[in-house]
Design a protein around this motif. Structure first.
Motif, PDB file in Angstrom:
ATOM      1  N   GLU A 303       0.833  -1.209   0.000  1.00  0.00           N
ATOM      2  CA  GLU A 303       0.000   0.000   0.000  1.00  0.00           C
ATOM      3  C   GLU A 303       0.859   1.247   0.000  1.00  0.00           C
ATOM      4  N   GLN A 304       1.988   1.216   0.724  1.00  0.00           N
ATOM      5  CA  GLN A 304       2.865   2.384   0.738  1.00  0.00           C
ATOM      6  C   GLN A 304       3.451   2.640  -0.659  1.00  0.00           C
ATOM      7  N   ARG A 305       3.838   1.583  -1.349  1.00  0.00           N
ATOM      8  CA  ARG A 305       4.342   1.755  -2.712  1.00  0.00           C
ATOM      9  C   ARG A 305       3.225   2.212  -3.657  1.00  0.00           C
ATOM     10  N   HIS A 306       2.018   1.698  -3.438  1.00  0.00           N
ATOM     11  CA  HIS A 306       0.860   2.144  -4.216  1.00  0.00           C
ATOM     12  C   HIS A 306       0.654   3.646  -4.041  1.00  0.00           C
ATOM     13  N   PHE A 307       0.771   4.114  -2.808  1.00  0.00           N
ATOM     14  CA  PHE A 307       0.630   5.540  -2.525  1.00  0.00           C
ATOM     15  C   PHE A 307       1.727   6.346  -3.222  1.00  0.00           C
ATOM     16  N   LEU A 308       2.958   5.868  -3.154  1.00  0.00           N
ATOM     17  CA  LEU A 308       4.064   6.579  -3.792  1.00  0.00           C
ATOM     18  C   LEU A 308       3.864   6.663  -5.302  1.00  0.00           C
ATOM     19  N   LEU A 309       3.442   5.580  -5.910  1.00  0.00           N
ATOM     20  CA  LEU A 309       3.241   5.586  -7.356  1.00  0.00           C
ATOM     21  C   LEU A 309       2.160   6.584  -7.755  1.00  0.00           C
ATOM     22  N   ALA A 310       1.158   6.741  -6.894  1.00  0.00           N
ATOM     23  CA  ALA A 310       0.090   7.707  -7.178  1.00  0.00           C
ATOM     24  C   ALA A 310       0.600   9.146  -7.157  1.00  0.00           C
ATOM     25  N   GLN A 311       1.715   9.393  -6.479  1.00  0.00           N
ATOM     26  CA  GLN A 311       2.279  10.751  -6.427  1.00  0.00           C
ATOM     27  C   GLN A 311       3.165  11.038  -7.638  1.00  0.00           C
ATOM     28  N   ALA A 312       3.501  10.022  -8.423  1.00  0.00           N
ATOM     29  CA  ALA A 312       4.473  10.173  -9.501  1.00  0.00           C
ATOM     30  C   ALA A 312       3.930  11.051 -10.614  1.00  0.00           C
ATOM     31  N   ARG A 313       4.824  11.795 -11.242  1.00  0.00           N
ATOM     32  CA  ARG A 313       4.478  12.652 -12.364  1.00  0.00           C
ATOM     33  C   ARG A 313       5.363  12.396 -13.577  1.00  0.00           C
ATOM     34  N   SER A 314       6.565  11.918 -13.355  1.00  0.00           N
ATOM     35  CA  SER A 314       7.540  11.764 -14.428  1.00  0.00           C
ATOM     36  C   SER A 314       7.334  10.442 -15.166  1.00  0.00           C
ATOM     37  N   PRO A 315       7.859  10.336 -16.383  1.00  0.00           N
ATOM     38  CA  PRO A 315       7.660   9.094 -17.151  1.00  0.00           C
ATOM     39  C   PRO A 315       8.398   7.895 -16.579  1.00  0.00           C
ATOM     40  N   TYR A 316       9.421   8.134 -15.744  1.00  0.00           N
ATOM     41  CA  TYR A 316      10.159   7.029 -15.128  1.00  0.00           C
ATOM     42  C   TYR A 316      10.185   7.228 -13.616  1.00  0.00           C
ATOM     43  N   VAL A 317      10.063   6.119 -12.892  1.00  0.00           N
ATOM     44  CA  VAL A 317      10.068   6.181 -11.428  1.00  0.00           C
ATOM     45  C   VAL A 317      11.122   5.223 -10.893  1.00  0.00           C
ATOM     46  N   LEU A 318      11.947   5.723  -9.999  1.00  0.00           N
ATOM     47  CA  LEU A 318      12.978   4.908  -9.353  1.00  0.00           C
ATOM     48  C   LEU A 318      12.529   4.613  -7.934  1.00  0.00           C
ATOM     49  N   PHE A 319      12.151   3.358  -7.669  1.00  0.00           N
ATOM     50  CA  PHE A 319      11.844   2.945  -6.307  1.00  0.00           C
ATOM     51  C   PHE A 319      13.169   2.650  -5.607  1.00  0.00           C
ATOM     52  N   LEU A 320      13.442   3.430  -4.571  1.00  0.00           N
ATOM     53  CA  LEU A 320      14.718   3.349  -3.868  1.00  0.00           C
ATOM     54  C   LEU A 320      14.461   3.160  -2.381  1.00  0.00           C
ATOM     55  N   ASP A 321      15.032   2.113  -1.789  1.00  0.00           N
ATOM     56  CA  ASP A 321      14.868   1.907  -0.348  1.00  0.00           C
ATOM     57  C   ASP A 321      15.594   3.004   0.424  1.00  0.00           C
ATOM     58  N   ASP A 322      15.212   3.183   1.693  1.00  0.00           N
ATOM     59  CA  ASP A 322      15.756   4.291   2.482  1.00  0.00           C
ATOM     60  C   ASP A 322      17.103   3.971   3.114  1.00  0.00           C
ATOM     61  N   ASP A 323      17.715   2.838   2.742  1.00  0.00           N
ATOM     62  CA  ASP A 323      19.022   2.471   3.301  1.00  0.00           C
ATOM     63  C   ASP A 323      19.993   2.065   2.192  1.00  0.00           C
ATOM     64  N   VAL A 324      19.986   2.852   1.111  1.00  0.00           N
ATOM     65  CA  VAL A 324      20.795   2.544  -0.069  1.00  0.00           C
ATOM     66  C   VAL A 324      21.696   3.737  -0.392  1.00  0.00           C
ATOM     67  N   VAL A 325      22.918   3.442  -0.806  1.00  0.00           N
ATOM     68  CA  VAL A 325      23.845   4.465  -1.293  1.00  0.00           C
ATOM     69  C   VAL A 325      24.092   4.196  -2.767  1.00  0.00           C
ATOM     70  N   VAL A 326      23.907   5.216  -3.608  1.00  0.00           N
ATOM     71  CA  VAL A 326      24.070   5.033  -5.050  1.00  0.00           C
ATOM     72  C   VAL A 326      25.228   5.878  -5.566  1.00  0.00           C
ATOM     73  N   GLU A 327      25.935   5.336  -6.546  1.00  0.00           N
ATOM     74  CA  GLU A 327      27.040   6.064  -7.157  1.00  0.00           C
ATOM     75  C   GLU A 327      26.511   7.255  -7.961  1.00  0.00           C
ATOM     76  N   PRO A 328      27.325   8.294  -8.174  1.00  0.00           N
ATOM     77  CA  PRO A 328      26.839   9.544  -8.778  1.00  0.00           C
ATOM     78  C   PRO A 328      26.271   9.410 -10.187  1.00  0.00           C
ATOM     79  N   GLY A 434       0.559  -2.015 -11.333  1.00  0.00           N
ATOM     80  CA  GLY A 434       1.222  -1.302 -10.242  1.00  0.00           C
ATOM     81  C   GLY A 434       1.208  -2.115  -8.962  1.00  0.00           C
ATOM     82  N   PHE A 435       0.770  -1.466  -7.892  1.00  0.00           N
ATOM     83  CA  PHE A 435       0.665  -2.126  -6.587  1.00  0.00           C
ATOM     84  C   PHE A 435      -0.795  -2.167  -6.117  1.00  0.00           C
ATOM     85  N   GLU A 436      -1.710  -2.189  -7.083  1.00  0.00           N
ATOM     86  CA  GLU A 436      -3.130  -2.184  -6.750  1.00  0.00           C
ATOM     87  C   GLU A 436      -3.563  -3.453  -6.017  1.00  0.00           C
ATOM     88  N   PHE A 437      -2.694  -4.455  -5.991  1.00  0.00           N
ATOM     89  CA  PHE A 437      -3.019  -5.709  -5.310  1.00  0.00           C
ATOM     90  C   PHE A 437      -2.876  -5.602  -3.801  1.00  0.00           C
TER      91      PHE A 437
END
Length: 497
Positions: A303-328, A434-437
């Motif tokens: 449900e939390q991911r479903h909520f996040l997807l509903a806020q999206a506006r851009s053509p691509y969405v990056l689902f990123l966990d809150d404990d990840v470090v990504v290279e530049p 999406g996450f409608e399930f």
């Protein structure tokens, strides 16, 4: 529907029953989809249901984008993005109608190889009628909601109730027309063709506003939308880890990002924490947009991911966990990869560097995509399911090091799923559901991201990139109970595609 040279005689019941698609089942599916409940037609194995579903999903997404495009409290760039999304969704909707007509006509040919010479030609195809039924379902759904808005006043509710009754009648008439066309077509006394839309405005070789500028566009750097990617981050009571993750987004080579955080923390507000506030100021100085939503009560990660997807506006969405470090350069690499492959998602599997000395050659098998990424069905415990072992510990790190892979020499490989850092084509994720399930799972569950990826992969393909460029902070999980695993609980939805 066009009238033919003569009125068609009623079809005998035994002949009509040979083609088993009824408007009532389609209406039930449309309404059930909008009400987030299972619809009986999805259990039907006939191939046309894939395109009926694709068309309805496209129309539903179109409805949302059309609503967003009417806003007057957002920058013009937001409306431009909505318009581009509308064009893409409208193309997908029309493609589904044409594919549906092709599918129905193929099935009808097995029932009636050749219609009668004087068979009535319907100028409206069965697919076009089903498309209109989908739109009517949306109108009925939203008009019903409007008729129940007590705060709008009794007169508003009465007017909407009158309109609702009219829409219901119109749908009943249209459903009867569809049943008649399919019944008569299955008896050879009526016929229709697939009519190609040939949407010229979406074709750069046919739209003069596009091809007249193609030479100049080839000579200049490509124009970049303000936000090509929305980064969607679910978080819960981990402000320090979130601050580290946000910091790694600060210097992304792609440029400006829109970052949306859904906070379900019970003990603190992530946005209010000093460490997060400091990073948000840095992000703003760099041109990134960050917004926070306190999204409670907690009803599970799906449900939390479903909520996040509903806020999206851009053509691509990056689902990123809150404990990840990504290279530049990672977001740019992911975006380039998904555009190049045209698939549903590209993931960067997380590496746990505490396992740098923990070598597991028995888990390091990798299957590279030698050609373009293609749709692929993966289900729990299938041979392809074992691919997930490559993402354990630091296995991927060891493989990319052994092969000497770099960002300039990256490869695409087959996955079972990717956890923690996955870029989706938003339209394709939404088309797969999406996450409608989320309503089909109890609040305590896991594997919701896996299930969504498996559905996207079956429709549009998905892959991982190596070298990864994403690292796990290796904190204690916030999902300790894993008794309910979404891909296993909802397995029939994967196998029934």
């Amino acid at each position: 529907m066009a009238e033919g040279t003569a009125a068609a005689a009623p079809a005998p019941a035994d002949m009509a029953s040979r083609f088993e698609l009824q408007a009532g089942a389609i209406v039930a599916f449309h309404d059930g989809f909008l009400a987030d409940r299972a619809a009986p037609s999805l259990a039907e194995p006939a191939p046309w249901w894939r395109w009926i579903e694709e068309n309805h999903r496209s129309n539903t997404a179109l409805w949302r984008e059309e609503d967003r495009a009417r806003r007057t409290d957002v920058p013009d760039g937001e409306i431009v993005r909505c318009k581009r999304n509308i064009d893409a969704l409208n193309q997908r909707r029309n493609d589904a109608v044409e594919a549906l007509d092709d599918c129905l006509l193929t099935a009808l040919e097995r029932v009636v190889p050749a219609p009668a010479p004087d068979a009535r030609l319907s100028s409206e195809t069965a697919g076009a009628i089903i498309d209109r039924l989908s739109i009517l379902a949306l109108k009925i759904h939203h008009m019903r909601q409007a008729s129940q808005r007590r705060e709008a006043g009794a007169e508003h509710m009465r007017r909407c109730a009158d309109k609702l009754a009219t829409l219901v009648t119109q749908r009943e008439d249209l459903a009867a027309c569809l049943d008649r066309l399919l019944r008569e077509a299955s008896c050879g006394v009526a016929r229709f063709r697939t009519y190609r839309q040939f949407k010229m405005y979406n074709d750069p070789s046919l739209n003069p506003e596009l091809y007249r500028r193609s030479r100049a566009a080839n000579d200049a750097p490509p124009a970049q939308m303000p936000f090509a990617v929305d980064v969607l981050i679910p978080t819960c009571d981990r402000p320090a880890a979130l601050a580290v993750t946000l910091t790694s987004l600060f210097a992304q080579s792609l440029g400006a990002l829109r970052i949306v955080v859904s906070d379900q923390g019970a003990t603190c507000s992530a946005e209010a924490s000093p460490e997060v506030q400091a990073v948000v100021r840095l992000l703003a100085a760099k041109g990134h947009a960050a917004e926070f939503h306190r999204h409670l009560p907690r009803r599970g990660l799906a449900e939390q991911r479903h909520f996040l997807l509903a806020q999206a506006r851009s053509p691509y969405v990056l689902f990123l966990d809150d404990d990840v470090v990504v290279e530049p350069d990672l977001v740019e690499r992911l975006l380039k990869a998904i555009r190049e492959q045209g698939c549903g998602f590209v993931g960067s599997a997380l590496i746990g560097l505490s396992h740098a000395e923990d070598r597991r050659p028995h888990q390091q098998g990798i299957e590279f995509w030698e050609g373009p990424v293609e749709p692929e069905e993966v289900v729990p415990d299938s041979p392809a399911w074992a691919r997930h072992q490559l993402h354990n510990a630091a296995n991927l790190y060891h493989v990319q090091t052994n092969l000497g892979l770099t960002a300039d020499r990256q490869r695409f490989y087959r996955v079972a799923w990717v956890g923690g850092c996955v870029l989706f084509d938003r339209a394709k994720l939404e088309a797969a559901g999406g996450f409608e399930f989320w309503r089909e799972l109890p609040p305590e569950h896991c594997g919701e991201d896996v299930f969504a990826q498996l559905r996207v992969m079956a429709r549009d393909g998905g892959c991982g990139i190596i070298p990864s460029g994403a690292y796990h902070q290796e904190l204690t999980t916030t999902v300790p109970r894993r008794d309910v695993d979404a891909p296993r609980v909802l397995r029939t939805k994967l196998e029934g595609r």
